[in-house]
Design an enzyme around this catalytic site. Structure first.
Site, mmCIF file in Angstrom:
data_model
loop_
_atom_site.group_PDB
_atom_site.id
_atom_site.type_symbol
_atom_site.label_atom_id
_atom_site.label_comp_id
_atom_site.label_asym_id
_atom_site.label_seq_id
_atom_site.Cartn_x
_atom_site.Cartn_y
_atom_site.Cartn_z
ATOM 1 N N ILE A 16 0.828 -1.221 0.000
ATOM 2 C CA ILE A 16 0.000 0.000 0.000
ATOM 3 C C ILE A 16 0.858 1.265 0.000
ATOM 4 O O ILE A 16 0.486 2.266 -0.611
ATOM 5 C CB ILE A 16 -0.988 -0.023 1.203
ATOM 6 C CG1 ILE A 16 -2.084 1.047 1.053
ATOM 7 C CG2 ILE A 16 -0.299 0.128 2.535
ATOM 8 C CD1 ILE A 16 -3.220 0.656 0.195
ATOM 9 N N VAL A 38 0.370 -2.329 8.367
ATOM 10 C CA VAL A 38 0.246 -1.205 7.430
ATOM 11 C C VAL A 38 0.639 0.105 8.123
ATOM 12 O O VAL A 38 1.396 0.914 7.576
ATOM 13 C CB VAL A 38 -1.206 -1.109 6.905
ATOM 14 C CG1 VAL A 38 -1.427 0.180 6.136
ATOM 15 C CG2 VAL A 38 -1.548 -2.318 6.031
ATOM 16 N N ASP A 39 0.124 0.288 9.319
ATOM 17 C CA ASP A 39 0.361 1.516 10.078
ATOM 18 C C ASP A 39 1.863 1.746 10.298
ATOM 19 O O ASP A 39 2.370 2.866 10.103
ATOM 20 C CB ASP A 39 -0.365 1.362 11.427
ATOM 21 C CG ASP A 39 -0.660 2.680 12.116
ATOM 22 O OD1 ASP A 39 -0.475 3.740 11.485
ATOM 23 O OD2 ASP A 39 -1.084 2.638 13.287
ATOM 24 N N SER A 127 -8.371 -4.539 9.048
ATOM 25 C CA SER A 127 -8.730 -5.444 10.170
ATOM 26 C C SER A 127 -8.292 -6.901 9.998
ATOM 27 O O SER A 127 -8.534 -7.703 10.889
ATOM 28 C CB SER A 127 -10.235 -5.410 10.497
ATOM 29 O OG SER A 127 -10.573 -4.231 11.206
ATOM 30 N N THR A 128 -7.666 -7.258 8.859
ATOM 31 C CA THR A 128 -7.358 -8.683 8.642
ATOM 32 C C THR A 128 -5.988 -9.112 9.168
ATOM 33 O O THR A 128 -5.610 -10.273 9.027
ATOM 34 C CB THR A 128 -7.420 -9.055 7.146
ATOM 35 O OG1 THR A 128 -6.409 -8.308 6.445
ATOM 36 C CG2 THR A 128 -8.783 -8.759 6.553
#
Ligand code: AR6
Length: 176
Positions: A16, A38-39, A127-128
């Site tokens: 991403i 991701v964060d 959320s996965t």
């Protein structure tokens, strides 16, 4: 690539943080101060400017944190995107149905993208990861939320990190 309601929709495998789109969506947490997955990648690659703006947002509007299912935008710092839209997915629960909150992450993020004037937005599988939502179910919820959204962003891209996630999202979105 398929066209629904004049939105170009694609489901791809990738990172991403590498997407050249107007806005990427971050799978954040309420603190807006970073984390893993991701964060972690967004803040690591995007640099301090993102965290600084998150701190200012906390101080000005979200003293108690950004609520689950909501979305807010900051600069994308050093990333190729123009903006990061931070959204807070729900932690998966087998005993409580939190799917409306997960759907809300997608619709709220599209709303923020639209308000920014973004012409393209890329989503991860919110959320996965750390939040443990089952992949097939998360993909179904994402597809329903995006297809059902009133807001039209010209290009929507789903960016999956591995083959299993890619297959699940391709099935749910009916793309090949
Ligand atoms: N690009 C695309 N997808 C990715 C990337 C990447 N660079 N990295 C991981 N994924 P997660 P969550 C996939 O854990 O479940 C953080 O600590 C990953 O394989 O990032 O919403 C936050 O601060 C998974 O399928 O987000 C929160 O505390 C998906 O992205 C919490 O984790 C989401 O995994 C949020 O958990």
């Amino acid at each position: 690539m398929s066209s629904t309601h004049h939105t170009r929709l694609s489901v791809i495998r990738g990172d991403i943080t590498e997407q050249r789109v107007d806005a990427i969506v971050n799978a954040a947490n309420s603190s807006l101060l970073g984390g893993g997955g991701v964060d972690g990648a967004v803040h690591r690659k995007g640099g301090e400017a993102i965290l600084e703006e998150c701190r200012r947002l906390r101080a000005a509007h979200y003293g108690g944190g950004l609520p689950t299912g909501r979305a807010v935008a900051t600069t994308a710092g050093l990333l190729p995107a123009r903006w990061v839209i931070h959204t807070v997915g729900p932690v998966y629960s087998a005993s409580e149905d939190r799917s409306a909150l997960l759907a809300s992450c997608f619709t709220e993020s599209l709303g923020v993208a639209h308000e920014l004037g973004a012409e393209s937005v890329a989503f991860p599988a919110i959320s996965t990861g750390v939040f443990r939502w089952p992949m097939d179910d998360a993909a179904r919820i994402a597809a329903e939320a995006i297809h059902g959204s009133e807001v039209r962003v010209p290009e929507v891209r789903l960016v999956l990190f591995d083959d299993r996630a890619l297959a699940a999202f391709r099935r749910a979105f009916g793309t090949t």
